[in-house]
Design a protein around this motif. Structure first.
Motif, mmCIF file in Angstrom:
data_model
loop_
_atom_site.group_PDB
_atom_site.id
_atom_site.type_symbol
_atom_site.label_atom_id
_atom_site.label_comp_id
_atom_site.label_asym_id
_atom_site.label_seq_id
_atom_site.Cartn_x
_atom_site.Cartn_y
_atom_site.Cartn_z
ATOM 1 N N PHE A 262 0.808 -1.220 0.000
ATOM 2 C CA PHE A 262 0.000 0.000 0.000
ATOM 3 C C PHE A 262 0.847 1.279 0.000
ATOM 4 N N ARG B 117 0.440 4.000 -2.822
ATOM 5 C CA ARG B 117 -0.136 5.292 -2.398
ATOM 6 C C ARG B 117 0.777 6.461 -2.778
ATOM 7 N N SER C 58 -3.657 10.867 -3.106
ATOM 8 C CA SER C 58 -4.971 10.821 -2.469
ATOM 9 C C SER C 58 -6.098 10.793 -3.504
ATOM 10 N N ALA D 32 -3.990 1.203 6.946
ATOM 11 C CA ALA D 32 -4.647 2.318 6.258
ATOM 12 C C ALA D 32 -5.160 3.350 7.253
ATOM 13 N N TRP E 66 -5.397 6.869 5.321
ATOM 14 C CA TRP E 66 -5.672 6.671 3.901
ATOM 15 C C TRP E 66 -7.150 6.325 3.717
ATOM 16 N N VAL F 168 -8.551 3.620 0.486
ATOM 17 C CA VAL F 168 -8.267 2.186 0.466
ATOM 18 C C VAL F 168 -9.559 1.414 0.717
#
Length: 210
Positions: free
Chosen positions: A56, A60, A65, A86, A91, A94
């Motif tokens: 991730f 990311r 975003s 996450a 985040w 996700v």
């Protein structure tokens, strides 16, 4: 090494809490696979067999975003770790799906798919077809994982077997784990990695062969 089809291996429940520590050796392999996706801001990425979400952060930092990560895994214990990761980073882009890969209700058309350390999934043609069916025409696909090393290097293959045995249902196709993927990606390219004594690979391509 997240298992993604039919039934959850007990090792994932047992090792979920310390899986990240045990997987440090795979970090360069994981980064190389994500690099091959050529991700951009706003991309939607399927992380197939996402496990604890180790990929991730790499995804990311590329999609930002504005992008979206959709993680698929069968293990509730591993997904709990991915969810915590996450949430820890804030985040909100996700999405986690607990399902066998071949039945996963993918909620979006994706720009890329990552198969990292998921041998069982790579040997499941119906799983691969299901994922590719949810990709945009110009999507990129990358896979990375372990494989048998050269026949003349028994210590390499012993290490490969020992490290992967808890996470692999069967070692069928372990010489060329990417074979089924090659049937769906006409331009598939494969790199066997000397840094892992040829006991690991990265493969990448596009469904349209472009």
């Amino acid at each position: 090494m997240a298992q993604g089809m039919h039934s959850e291996l007990p090792s994932y429940r047992h090792w979920a809490g310390v899986y990240d520590l045990l997987s440090g050796v795979t970090a360069p392999l994981r980064r190389r696979a994500v690099d091959r996706l050529g991700l951009g801001r706003g991309d939607v990425v399927l992380d197939v067999g996402c496990g604890t979400g180790l990929s991730f952060p790499l995804i990311r930092e590329r999609v930002g975003s504005e992008g979206r990560i959709i993680g698929i895994d069968l293990s509730a214990a591993m997904l709990a770790q991915a969810r915590a990761r996450a949430e820890r980073h804030g985040w909100s882009n996700v999405t986690l799906i607990r399902a066998a890969v071949e039945k996963a209700p993918v909620p979006a058309r994706a720009d890329a798919a990552l198969f990292c350390l998921v041998h069982d999934v790579l040997r499941c043609r119906v799983c691969l077809e299901h994922v590719v069916g949810h990709l945009a025409p110009s999507a990129r696909v990358a896979a990375a994982g372990a494989k048998w090393g050269p026949w003349w290097a028994p210590p390499v293959n012993l290490a490969v077997w020992a490290l992967n045995r808890p996470y692999v249902t069967a070692f069928e196709g372990f010489g060329r784990p990417w074979d089924h993927l090659g049937g769906l990606l006409p331009d598939l390219r494969v790199e066997e990695l000397p840094s892992y004594l040829h006991g690991a690979f990265v493969a990448w391509g596009t469904p349209g062969g472009r």
